[in-house]
Design a protein around this motif. Structure first.
Motif, short mmCIF file in Angstrom:
data_model
loop_
_atom_site.label_atom_id
_atom_site.label_comp_id
_atom_site.label_asym_id
_atom_site.label_seq_id
_atom_site.Cartn_x
_atom_site.Cartn_y
_atom_site.Cartn_z
N ILE A 68 -7.57 4.26 16.80
CA ILE A 68 -8.50 5.11 16.03
C ILE A 68 -8.56 4.67 14.56
CG2 ILE A 68 -8.22 7.09 17.56
CD1 ILE A 68 -6.51 8.38 15.29
N ASP A 69 -7.66 3.78 14.15
CA ASP A 69 -7.62 3.33 12.76
C ASP A 69 -8.55 2.16 12.48
OD1 ASP A 69 -5.68 5.21 11.82
OD2 ASP A 69 -4.13 4.04 12.84
N ASP A 70 -9.22 1.61 13.48
CA ASP A 70 -10.10 0.47 13.26
C ASP A 70 -11.10 0.71 12.13
OD1 ASP A 70 -8.75 -0.89 15.25
OD2 ASP A 70 -10.40 -0.83 16.69
N PRO A 71 -11.84 1.83 12.13
CA PRO A 71 -12.80 2.04 11.04
C PRO A 71 -12.12 2.22 9.68
CG PRO A 71 -13.18 3.64 12.81
CD PRO A 71 -11.95 2.87 13.15
N LEU A 72 -10.97 2.88 9.67
CA LEU A 72 -10.23 3.04 8.41
C LEU A 72 -9.78 1.69 7.86
CD1 LEU A 72 -7.94 6.11 9.24
CD2 LEU A 72 -9.90 6.07 7.68
N LEU A 73 -9.31 0.82 8.74
CA LEU A 73 -8.88 -0.50 8.31
C LEU A 73 -10.06 -1.35 7.84
CD1 LEU A 73 -6.10 -1.20 10.94
CD2 LEU A 73 -5.81 -1.19 8.45
N ALA A 74 -11.20 -1.23 8.50
CA ALA A 74 -12.39 -1.96 8.06
C ALA A 74 -12.75 -1.56 6.64
CB ALA A 74 -13.56 -1.71 9.01
N ASP A 75 -12.74 -0.26 6.36
CA ASP A 75 -13.02 0.22 5.01
C ASP A 75 -11.93 -0.23 4.04
OD1 ASP A 75 -14.54 1.97 3.08
OD2 ASP A 75 -12.56 2.93 3.00
N PHE A 76 -10.68 -0.14 4.46
CA PHE A 76 -9.56 -0.55 3.63
C PHE A 76 -9.73 -1.99 3.17
CE2 PHE A 76 -5.61 -3.01 3.66
CZ PHE A 76 -4.95 -2.44 2.58
N PHE A 77 -9.99 -2.91 4.11
CA PHE A 77 -10.08 -4.32 3.75
C PHE A 77 -11.30 -4.62 2.87
CE2 PHE A 77 -6.94 -5.07 7.17
CZ PHE A 77 -6.03 -5.80 6.40
N ALA A 78 -12.29 -3.73 2.85
CA ALA A 78 -13.40 -3.88 1.92
C ALA A 78 -12.95 -3.60 0.48
CB ALA A 78 -14.54 -2.93 2.30
N HIS A 79 -11.76 -3.00 0.33
CA HIS A 79 -11.22 -2.66 -0.99
C HIS A 79 -9.97 -3.48 -1.33
CE1 HIS A 79 -13.72 0.84 -0.02
NE2 HIS A 79 -13.95 0.83 -1.31
N VAL A 80 -9.79 -4.59 -0.62
CA VAL A 80 -8.71 -5.53 -0.92
C VAL A 80 -9.36 -6.71 -1.63
CG1 VAL A 80 -7.03 -7.11 0.13
CG2 VAL A 80 -7.28 -4.79 1.01
N SER A 81 -8.73 -7.19 -2.71
CA SER A 81 -9.33 -8.28 -3.47
C SER A 81 -9.48 -9.54 -2.62
CB SER A 81 -8.47 -8.60 -4.70
OG SER A 81 -7.30 -9.28 -4.32
N GLU A 82 -10.42 -10.40 -3.02
CA GLU A 82 -10.64 -11.66 -2.30
C GLU A 82 -9.35 -12.48 -2.25
OE1 GLU A 82 -13.99 -14.01 -3.56
OE2 GLU A 82 -15.29 -12.24 -3.63
N ASP A 83 -8.64 -12.54 -3.38
CA ASP A 83 -7.38 -13.29 -3.40
C ASP A 83 -6.38 -12.70 -2.43
OD1 ASP A 83 -8.09 -15.23 -5.22
OD2 ASP A 83 -7.21 -14.20 -6.95
#
Length: 172
Positions: A24-39
Motif C-alpha cells: 500500500i506504500d507504492d503511491p507514498l514512495l512514488a511521491d517521496f522520491f519526487a522530493h528526493v534530490s537528483e544527486d
C-alpha cells in the motif's frame, strides 16, 4: 500511531516513526522520491535517473521479509514520509546491503544516522554478521555518517568511482 511503528529520535531532537513497508506504500514512495534530490537519487540507485520506476517501487514494497526488508519513516504525526531504507540479505542471512534515502527538505536532521542505527539493530537481531553499502565517492555526507557509525571503507576493485563501507555487527 500504528503499534507496529517504532519511534526514533535523532540527536537533533527530531522524532519520527519507522515501520516495514507494504504494497500500500507504492503511491507514498512514488511521491517521496519526487522530493528526493537528483544527486540523492543517483547516490541511492548508483545511476542517473529522472524518476523511480513502478518496478523499482514494487521491488521496495513486495519483498519476502526474510532476505529483503524495506522500511518507511514518517514524521511524528504520521503525515509525511521522510525516509526509506532497504536491507537486502544474502541467501545465508549472514551479510546484508543497506540503502537509505531522505527527503530533500528533511536532510540534516539526523534521520539518516538514526535510521542506519535502527537498521543495524534489525540486522543484528536477525543474526546478520555484516552490513554494507556501496557509495559513490562523491556522497561525502553518507560516507561521513557511516564512518561515524563504525563502518570501515574498502576500495571496490575495477571501479574507482565507488567505495564499499562495511560494518561488523554484534549479535543482538
Amino acid at each position: 500511531m500504528d503499534r507496529d511503528m517504532d519511534e526514533r529520535t535523532t540527536r537533533s531532537g527530531f522524532t519520527f516513526h519507522v515501520r516495514t513497508a507494504t504494497d500500500i506504500d507504492d503511491p507514498l514512495l512514488a511521491d517521496f522520491f519526487a522530493h528526493v534530490s537528483e544527486d540523492d537519487l543517483r547516490f541511492r540507485f548508483l545511476s542517473a535517473m529522472p524518476h523511480v520506476s513502478e518496478a523499482q517501487l514494487r521491488a521496495m514494497t513486495h519483498v519476502d521479509h526474510r532476505h529483503t526488508e524495506s522500511f518507511v519513516a514518517f514524521t511524528q504525526d504520521g503525515s509525511l514520509l521522510v525516509a526509506t531504507a532497504m536491507l537486502a540479505c544474502d541467501p545465508a542471512l549472514a551479510h546484508a546491503e543497506v540503502a537509505i534515502a531522505i527527503r530533500a527538505d528533511h536532510k540534516a536532521r539526523g534521520i539518516g544516522w538514526e535510521l542506519l542505527h535502527y537498521i543495524a539493530g534489525v540486522a543484528a537481531a536477525r543474526g546478520i554478521q555484516t552490513i554494507e553499502s556501496l557509495e559513490s565517492r562523491a556522497n561525502h555526507a553518507a560516507i561521513e555518517v557511516e564512518q561515524d557509525s563504525g563502518f570501515r571503507m574498502e576500495s571496490v576493485p575495477d571501479d574507482p568511482t565507488v567505495v564499499r563501507v562495511v560494518k561488523t555487527l554484534s549479535p543482538a
